[in-house]
Design a protein around this motif. Structure first.
Motif, short mmCIF file in Angstrom:
data_model
loop_
_atom_site.label_atom_id
_atom_site.label_comp_id
_atom_site.label_asym_id
_atom_site.label_seq_id
_atom_site.Cartn_x
_atom_site.Cartn_y
_atom_site.Cartn_z
N ALA A 91 -5.84 2.35 6.97
CA ALA A 91 -7.20 1.67 6.56
C ALA A 91 -6.45 0.23 6.03
O ALA A 91 -5.45 0.28 5.44
CB ALA A 91 -7.69 2.24 5.47
N VAL A 92 -7.03 -0.91 6.47
CA VAL A 92 -6.52 -2.29 6.38
C VAL A 92 -7.50 -3.08 5.62
O VAL A 92 -8.99 -2.88 5.75
CB VAL A 92 -5.88 -2.90 7.38
N GLY A 93 -7.03 -4.25 4.98
CA GLY A 93 -7.82 -5.33 4.76
C GLY A 93 -7.88 -6.60 5.80
O GLY A 93 -6.69 -6.61 6.33
N THR A 166 2.09 -3.87 2.11
CA THR A 166 2.09 -4.39 0.79
C THR A 166 2.38 -3.07 -0.07
O THR A 166 2.19 -1.98 0.15
CB THR A 166 1.02 -5.10 0.14
N LEU A 171 -4.79 -4.02 -5.12
CA LEU A 171 -5.08 -4.66 -4.11
C LEU A 171 -4.28 -6.09 -4.63
O LEU A 171 -3.87 -6.47 -5.74
CB LEU A 171 -6.46 -4.77 -3.86
N GLU A 172 -4.26 -6.90 -3.57
CA GLU A 172 -3.63 -8.38 -3.83
C GLU A 172 -4.32 -9.44 -4.42
O GLU A 172 -5.70 -9.34 -4.57
CB GLU A 172 -3.24 -8.97 -2.17
N VAL A 188 -3.82 -6.32 6.29
CA VAL A 188 -2.74 -6.01 5.01
C VAL A 188 -3.20 -4.47 4.85
O VAL A 188 -4.38 -4.04 4.74
CB VAL A 188 -2.99 -6.89 3.90
N GLY A 189 -2.14 -3.79 4.46
CA GLY A 189 -2.26 -2.44 4.16
C GLY A 189 -0.97 -1.87 3.32
O GLY A 189 -0.15 -2.68 3.30
N MET A 190 -1.07 -0.56 3.02
CA MET A 190 0.09 -0.23 2.11
C MET A 190 0.91 1.06 2.41
O MET A 190 1.71 1.21 1.95
CB MET A 190 -0.97 0.16 0.57
N VAL A 213 -11.26 -2.00 6.47
CA VAL A 213 -12.09 -1.25 5.68
C VAL A 213 -12.65 -2.15 4.53
O VAL A 213 -13.65 -2.09 3.90
CB VAL A 213 -11.71 -0.16 4.95
N ASN A 214 -12.10 -3.54 4.57
CA ASN A 214 -12.66 -4.60 3.67
C ASN A 214 -11.98 -5.76 4.34
O ASN A 214 -11.10 -5.88 4.95
CB ASN A 214 -12.30 -4.42 2.37
N ALA A 216 -9.90 -9.02 3.09
CA ALA A 216 -8.91 -8.92 2.07
C ALA A 216 -9.22 -10.08 0.90
O ALA A 216 -10.22 -10.93 1.01
CB ALA A 216 -7.49 -9.52 2.57
N ILE A 224 -13.65 -6.66 -4.38
CA ILE A 224 -13.41 -5.56 -3.52
C ILE A 224 -13.70 -4.15 -4.10
O ILE A 224 -12.70 -4.09 -5.15
CB ILE A 224 -11.76 -5.51 -2.72
#
Ligand code: HPA
Length: 250
Positions: A91-93, A166, A171-172, A188-190, A213-214, A216, A224
């Motif tokens: 899942a990523v931004g 990240t 979140l960032e 961007v994902g973790m 999923v969102n 960023a 978010i």
């Protein structure tokens, strides 16, 4: 071109996907190895005649945060089960402004911003130092196969994208996302690292299938929220499951 392996396909699922419907003759394997405990029992079964090993990296009830995942134990276990191909769902931004919620992407590059994670199998007691090639972090054959499945589904899935990993779990900031955009990140994902490099170290083929999923930080009007993310996850993961089934069909 399809992946060359007829060995079991590993699917590592992330947030929002805890089961793979349609797995036939499934059994749950609780595994532990010299790197420690695996995130969750690995569900091994068959889809379209191919053996699949399905694992949830955050645990079945989503309790393990990205920085606490035992990536080494997970990848080692899949390797020990004979998997050569790994499809990792993340899942990523969305950083790239052309993306929208529930879009899928198959990145071809990554940038690693994580720190303090155990990110190599070649750490201690080595006969010689090992530096794996990682210029192309994702397997082109697996990516092609996923791209073809997306075509069969009739959806547009961008394939030239850079995934920025990240540390989380927060979140960032907007400035961090702006910097990542300047660096060339689209997503961007973790959890994308060190999973990808550990698979490479064991000689496995690895591809990332990302679900937006969102948008960023700074790319959507308000904060978010987890509630908004959950809403989008359902749509996104339904697409993922469909795409994977098409991938597995001959
Ligand atoms: N940032 C980092 N990781 C994420 C995000 C995000 O916006 N959304 C889902 N995983």
């Amino acid at each position: 071109m399809r992946s060359c392996s007829v060995k079991p396909l590993a699917i590592i699922a992330g947030t929002g996907l805890y089961d793979f419907p349609g797995l036939e003759n499934a059994e749950d394997l609780n595994m532990c190895n010299r790197w420690g405990e695996v995130s969750s029992a690995i569900r091994r079964g068959t889809v379209e005649g191919r053996q699949v090993c399905f694992m949830t990296r955050h645990g079945r009830n989503h309790k393990i945060p990205p920085h606490e995942i035992n990536y080494r134990a997970n990848i080692q276990a899949l390797h020990d089960l004979g998997c050569e191909d790994v499809i990792a769902i993340t899942a990523v931004g969305g950083i790239n402004r052309g993306l929208k919620n529930a879009d899928l992407a198959i990145p071809d590059q990554l940038i690693d911003y994580t720190w303090g994670r155990s990110s190599t199998f070649f750490e201690k007691n080595l006969e010689d130092v090992v530096h794996v090639d990682f210029g192309e972090p994702y397997c082109p054959n697996l990516r092609d196969g996923l791209g073809q499945a997306a075509c069969k589904m009739g959806i547009q899935v961008p394939m030239q994208m850079t995934y920025g990993a990240t540390q989380g779990p927060r979140l960032e900031t907007r400035a961090e996302i702006d910097r990542m955009e300047r660096d060339g990140c689209d997503l961007v994902g973790m959890t994308g690292m060190p999973e990808a490099v550990l698979a490479r170290e064991l000689g496995m083929n690895y591809a990332n299938l990302s679900v937006v999923v969102n948008m960023a930080a700074g790319r959507s009007p308000g904060p978010i929220t987890m509630d908004d993310i959950r809403l989008t996850l359902n749509d996104g993961m339904a697409k993922v499951t469909k795409l994977l089934k098409l991938y597995l069909m001959k």
